[in-house]
Scaffold this motif. Sequence first.
Motif, PDB file in Angstrom:
ATOM      1  N   THR A 343       0.912  -0.985  -0.083  1.00 27.60           N
ATOM      2  CA  THR A 343      -0.309   0.167   0.353  1.00 27.60           C
ATOM      3  C   THR A 343       0.935   1.433  -0.114  1.00 27.60           C
ATOM      4  OG1 THR A 343       0.204   0.036   2.112  1.00 27.60           O
ATOM      5  CG2 THR A 343      -2.048  -0.742   1.051  1.00 27.60           C
ATOM      6  N   PHE A 344      -0.265   2.203   0.027  1.00 29.49           N
ATOM      7  CA  PHE A 344       0.899   3.959  -0.564  1.00 29.49           C
ATOM      8  C   PHE A 344       1.662   4.166   1.285  1.00 29.49           C
ATOM      9  CE2 PHE A 344      -2.484   5.212  -3.576  1.00 29.49           C
ATOM     10  CZ  PHE A 344      -1.426   4.646  -4.323  1.00 29.49           C
ATOM     11  N   GLU A 345       0.810   3.217   2.302  1.00 33.18           N
ATOM     12  CA  GLU A 345       1.409   3.178   3.460  1.00 33.18           C
ATOM     13  C   GLU A 345       2.756   2.972   4.096  1.00 33.18           C
ATOM     14  OE1 GLU A 345      -2.555   3.732   6.514  1.00 33.18           O
ATOM     15  OE2 GLU A 345      -2.106   1.223   5.758  1.00 33.18           O
ATOM     16  N   GLU A 346       2.496   1.137   3.230  1.00 32.58           N
ATOM     17  CA  GLU A 346       3.675   0.268   2.434  1.00 32.58           C
ATOM     18  C   GLU A 346       5.228   1.769   2.285  1.00 32.58           C
ATOM     19  OE1 GLU A 346       1.505  -3.233   3.720  1.00 32.58           O
ATOM     20  OE2 GLU A 346       1.688  -2.907   1.887  1.00 32.58           O
ATOM     21  N   LEU A 347       4.807   2.175   0.959  1.00 28.95           N
ATOM     22  CA  LEU A 347       5.330   2.394   0.544  1.00 28.95           C
ATOM     23  C   LEU A 347       6.585   3.865   0.677  1.00 28.95           C
ATOM     24  CD1 LEU A 347       7.462   3.005  -2.794  1.00 28.95           C
ATOM     25  CD2 LEU A 347       5.213   4.562  -3.404  1.00 28.95           C
ATOM     26  N   GLN A 348       5.978   4.214   1.844  1.00 26.83           N
ATOM     27  CA  GLN A 348       6.379   5.093   3.239  1.00 26.83           C
ATOM     28  C   GLN A 348       6.897   4.375   3.658  1.00 26.83           C
ATOM     29  OE1 GLN A 348       5.749   9.377   2.468  1.00 26.83           O
ATOM     30  NE2 GLN A 348       7.687   8.528   3.795  1.00 26.83           N
ATOM     31  N   ALA A 349       7.008   3.603   4.442  1.00 24.57           N
ATOM     32  CA  ALA A 349       7.648   3.073   5.069  1.00 24.57           C
ATOM     33  C   ALA A 349       8.872   2.339   4.562  1.00 24.57           C
ATOM     34  CB  ALA A 349       7.093   2.187   5.638  1.00 24.57           C
ATOM     35  N   LEU A 350       8.809   2.207   3.057  1.00 26.57           N
ATOM     36  CA  LEU A 350       9.998   1.550   2.880  1.00 26.57           C
ATOM     37  C   LEU A 350      11.026   2.706   2.473  1.00 26.57           C
ATOM     38  CD1 LEU A 350       8.950  -0.821  -0.360  1.00 26.57           C
ATOM     39  CD2 LEU A 350      10.077  -1.328   1.570  1.00 26.57           C
ATOM     40  N   PHE A 351      10.868   4.071   1.624  1.00 28.30           N
ATOM     41  CA  PHE A 351      11.407   5.451   1.577  1.00 28.30           C
ATOM     42  C   PHE A 351      12.369   5.482   2.676  1.00 28.30           C
ATOM     43  CE2 PHE A 351       8.012   7.158  -1.478  1.00 28.30           C
ATOM     44  CZ  PHE A 351       8.420   6.479  -2.758  1.00 28.30           C
ATOM     45  N   ASP A 352      11.353   5.668   3.833  1.00 23.97           N
ATOM     46  CA  ASP A 352      12.129   6.092   5.415  1.00 23.97           C
ATOM     47  C   ASP A 352      12.846   4.602   5.359  1.00 23.97           C
ATOM     48  OD1 ASP A 352      10.990   8.720   5.019  1.00 23.97           O
ATOM     49  OD2 ASP A 352       9.304   8.001   6.293  1.00 23.97           O
ATOM     50  N   SER A 353      12.980   3.711   5.077  1.00 20.63           N
ATOM     51  CA  SER A 353      13.632   3.235   6.292  1.00 20.63           C
ATOM     52  C   SER A 353      15.031   3.393   5.413  1.00 20.63           C
ATOM     53  CB  SER A 353      13.084   1.463   5.504  1.00 20.63           C
ATOM     54  OG  SER A 353      12.939   0.920   4.238  1.00 20.63           O
ATOM     55  N   ARG A 354      15.193   3.573   4.798  1.00 22.15           N
ATOM     56  CA  ARG A 354      16.486   3.497   2.926  1.00 22.15           C
ATOM     57  C   ARG A 354      16.463   5.778   3.115  1.00 22.15           C
ATOM     58  NH1 ARG A 354      19.216  -0.167   2.250  1.00 22.15           N
ATOM     59  NH2 ARG A 354      19.436   0.048   0.178  1.00 22.15           N
ATOM     60  N   ASP A 355      16.274   6.044   4.156  1.00 24.29           N
ATOM     61  CA  ASP A 355      16.730   7.537   4.166  1.00 24.29           C
ATOM     62  C   ASP A 355      16.168   7.928   3.152  1.00 24.29           C
ATOM     63  OD1 ASP A 355      16.509   6.733   7.666  1.00 24.29           O
ATOM     64  OD2 ASP A 355      19.057   6.042   7.155  1.00 24.29           O
ATOM     65  N   LEU A 356      15.549   7.990   2.828  1.00 18.96           N
ATOM     66  CA  LEU A 356      14.824   7.801   1.179  1.00 18.96           C
ATOM     67  C   LEU A 356      14.180   9.281   1.813  1.00 18.96           C
ATOM     68  CD1 LEU A 356      14.455   5.655  -1.287  1.00 18.96           C
ATOM     69  CD2 LEU A 356      17.047   6.887  -1.489  1.00 18.96           C
ATOM     70  N   ASP A 357      15.154  11.490   1.186  1.00 19.42           N
ATOM     71  CA  ASP A 357      13.666  12.243   0.855  1.00 19.42           C
ATOM     72  C   ASP A 357      13.398  12.338  -0.623  1.00 19.42           C
ATOM     73  OD1 ASP A 357      12.094  14.209   1.408  1.00 19.42           O
ATOM     74  OD2 ASP A 357      14.136  15.145   2.319  1.00 19.42           O
ATOM     75  N   ILE A 358      12.475  11.810  -0.516  1.00 20.74           N
ATOM     76  CA  ILE A 358      11.708  12.111  -2.038  1.00 20.74           C
ATOM     77  C   ILE A 358      12.002  13.616  -2.438  1.00 20.74           C
ATOM     78  CG2 ILE A 358      10.835   9.965  -1.611  1.00 20.74           C
ATOM     79  CD1 ILE A 358       8.069  11.179  -1.661  1.00 20.74           C
ATOM     80  N   SER A 359      11.257  14.527  -1.657  1.00 21.15           N
ATOM     81  CA  SER A 359      10.870  16.357  -1.504  1.00 21.15           C
ATOM     82  C   SER A 359      12.358  16.380  -2.333  1.00 21.15           C
ATOM     83  CB  SER A 359      10.760  17.372  -0.607  1.00 21.15           C
ATOM     84  OG  SER A 359      11.725  16.339   0.213  1.00 21.15           O
ATOM     85  N   THR A 360      13.417  16.279  -2.300  1.00 13.89           N
ATOM     86  CA  THR A 360      14.862  16.906  -2.942  1.00 13.89           C
ATOM     87  C   THR A 360      15.059  16.346  -3.566  1.00 13.89           C
ATOM     88  OG1 THR A 360      15.831  14.958  -0.961  1.00 13.89           O
ATOM     89  CG2 THR A 360      15.304  16.461  -0.603  1.00 13.89           C
ATOM     90  N   MET A 361      14.377  14.773  -4.358  1.00 10.25           N
ATOM     91  CA  MET A 361      14.899  14.493  -5.711  1.00 10.25           C
ATOM     92  C   MET A 361      14.418  14.821  -6.850  1.00 10.25           C
ATOM     93  SD  MET A 361      13.926  10.641  -4.643  1.00 10.25           S
ATOM     94  CE  MET A 361      14.934   9.477  -3.659  1.00 10.25           C
ATOM     95  N   GLU A 362      15.103  14.943  -7.975  1.00  9.39           N
ATOM     96  CA  GLU A 362      14.490  15.539  -9.926  1.00  9.39           C
ATOM     97  C   GLU A 362      13.472  14.796  -9.256  1.00  9.39           C
ATOM     98  OE1 GLU A 362      16.344  17.466 -11.621  1.00  9.39           O
ATOM     99  OE2 GLU A 362      17.898  17.995 -10.006  1.00  9.39           O
ATOM    100  N   GLU A 363      12.376  15.287 -10.586  1.00  9.33           N
ATOM    101  CA  GLU A 363      11.069  15.059 -10.845  1.00  9.33           C
ATOM    102  C   GLU A 363      11.498  13.637 -12.083  1.00  9.33           C
ATOM    103  OE1 GLU A 363       7.329  17.181 -11.110  1.00  9.33           O
ATOM    104  OE2 GLU A 363       8.652  18.954 -10.325  1.00  9.33           O
ATOM    105  N   ASP A 364      10.987  12.492 -11.662  1.00  8.62           N
ATOM    106  CA  ASP A 364      10.639  11.952 -13.214  1.00  8.62           C
ATOM    107  C   ASP A 364       9.112  11.909 -13.243  1.00  8.62           C
ATOM    108  OD1 ASP A 364      11.154   9.515 -15.227  1.00  8.62           O
ATOM    109  OD2 ASP A 364      12.514   8.676 -13.842  1.00  8.62           O
ATOM    110  N   VAL A 365       9.360  11.360 -15.013  1.00 10.76           N
ATOM    111  CA  VAL A 365       7.668  11.517 -15.655  1.00 10.76           C
ATOM    112  C   VAL A 365       6.918   9.893 -15.766  1.00 10.76           C
ATOM    113  CG1 VAL A 365       7.921  13.132 -16.299  1.00 10.76           C
ATOM    114  CG2 VAL A 365       8.531  10.721 -18.041  1.00 10.76           C
ATOM    115  N   LEU A 366       5.268   9.989 -15.319  1.00 15.08           N
ATOM    116  CA  LEU A 366       4.649   9.133 -16.176  1.00 15.08           C
ATOM    117  C   LEU A 366       4.576   9.439 -16.736  1.00 15.08           C
ATOM    118  CD1 LEU A 366       3.181   7.613 -12.513  1.00 15.08           C
ATOM    119  CD2 LEU A 366       4.506   5.977 -14.241  1.00 15.08           C
TER     120      LEU A 366
END
Length: 474
Positions: A343-366
């Motif tokens: 779920t999205f909840e679990e995706l957020q946990a994955l981001f933070d378990s790897r110390d990824l601050d996505i708000s600082t990343m370059e934008e990719d596209v879909l």
Amino acid sequence: MRKFDTKVQHLKYKVLREVARLAWNDRLAEGIMDIPNIIVPKSEPTMRCCVYKERAIVAERVKLAMGGDSSNPNVIEVIEIACDECPMSGYEVSSACRGCLAHRCEDVCKRGAISFDDNHVAHIDKTKCVQCGQCAKVCPYGAILNHTRPCVKACKVKAISSNNENAASIDNHACIACGACVYQCPFGAIMDKSFILNAIELLKASQKDEATRVYAVVAPSISSQFSYAKLGQVISGIKALGFHTVVEAALGADMVALSEARELAEKGFLTSSCCPAFVAYIKKQFPDLAPYISHNLSPAATIAEYIKSTEPGAKVIFIGPCTAKKMEMQEDRVKDLIDCVITFEELQALFDSRDLDISTMEEDVLNNASYYGRIFARSGGLSDAVAQALKEQGLDDFDLKAVPCDGIEACRIALLKASRRMLNGNFIEGMACQGGCIGGAGCLTHGEKNKADVDKYGEEALEKTITDAVSMIQ
């Protein structure tokens, strides 16, 4: 900016994050016992009677974060030790009772469940009461109230009752795994099993073997989540976790829309197959209508099937708002297509378990799907897509009478009418969650803003027809 609606979600997330962090570092076996102490330190107050009970509950949350009870086929489970704060459901006499002389409540009760004390105040004998509610209807002061547990109130399929210990109990034969009870339980005593460890295992295996590529199939409702970052940054974050690429489930929705429109024109009446909780509800509560369920796979399974047909060694992880998807992935038609659901909840946990601050990343596209595929995420979107698909395929002479159902109660009414041949419609779009997928239990946030975000996301692809989107991969 807040990442979650409630503190219960935040607690659930913290457990998932710590479990994931240990798994990434191959320290799960040695570190798992420390998680309750990390989540509930002695120095902080607890909502329970003591820190030790709170830690015992966290230990149960850890088990669910690691996959839960394997002997229970349902992905929704009750943490009994955490389910002890809600009052028993039922009718009770409040302090508003004036001890009147009329005693209408007594007269109307056919079970003799109402008596009076020396002050003429009414009392209800729970052993005799059958919850008919007639006493509440006739009380001139409105003094008799029906107290319903939040989980019972949330469950529209009546799958929740109380066991001998007064804890919630789920009837697996009635449950459709929609997760409404998970989101509404104010103590987090009902949770969905997590397959976050399976996701990490797949990602770690792909890092060791370049031939094994893990695809992230993301639900279109992702556009309404992660409000602290831009969607393009979320996509970058997913790839940073080790996914080979990110594909829109909305592209599968485009494929489904074309196929479902043809099937509808051929058969004359259909119910949608996109929401697994709605499909389960038909099979369990309206089995006579099961033959009318569209034969199409869900959008997630459809695009997963395409991915695996073009790259046989690929692995697919679906990321979305839906707890029922965790049941769908275990079905015979789907289990070889979708390897894991988070779920999205679990995706957020994955981001933070790897110390990824996505708000600082370059934008990719879909850039896979059409507007119509993307709006599958909200109620009414599928109906709009089917209407467009009929038009694009030259089938617009078919008189589409869509019945979009927003939430399982609306689904029940439409299905009941259909079963009695009283429905003024020929296509039932069923969404078990209020608002559609944007209201799923695995969402980080819920609300009207989510619909606006999904529509805005869809409008970015307005130049594409459904046919355009599908033709790009054919």
